[in-house]
Design an enzyme around this catalytic site. Sequence first.
Site: not given
Ligand code: PRP
Length: 184
Positions: A102, A105, A158, A171
Amino acid sequence: MSQAFTTLIPNDKIRSRISELAASISADYAGSTEDNPVLLLCTLRGAAFFAADLVRALTVPCELDFIKVHSYFDDVNPSGIPVFELGREINVTGRDVLIIEDIVDTGQTMDLVKRHYTEHGAKSVRIAALLNKPSRRLPGLKDMVDPDYSGFEIPDLFVVGWGLDFNEKYRLLPDVMVYDPDAV
Ligand code: PRP
């Protein structure tokens, strides 16, 4: 009184961009066959929404599986250490793997995932991400985790909706929205 939610990317723009991404991906994987379909790996939970629409718009043979990575945050590692919770054992030998994410970051999640499947014999590993926040990328990860297919590049805001959450909430919002938890 300020607003907690502001629309950043409306639903119709997301849907049409996903159609464009699906067309690009289908063209790039035109050589895939029923015997060796593209292996789509959706990262739970957030990417499930993007993946559902993207996968159904692809016109090439593909298989869908799911992976989950969790990041642990502490004082020593304030940016989080990601670890596999699901999907580490998926056999990718000789497969064209497309990770469906998704948001990219800091890039740590995609760094772990891409390196893991590359080291375990995938023929190729690419990333399709609905959102990309390049300004947040950790030094050293810039090129490695840039999405091969990126829906929208966004600033360091955010965001929630279309699979993205705040403490597991929001979500299901139909647009990508900027969220300000302090707004009253
Ligand atoms: C979020 C998002 C990515 C990740 C990106 O996952 O869905 O997988 O963080 O962050 P990064 O580039 O800093 O590693 P999250 O752990 O929040 O899980 P989720 O998809 O279940 O919300």
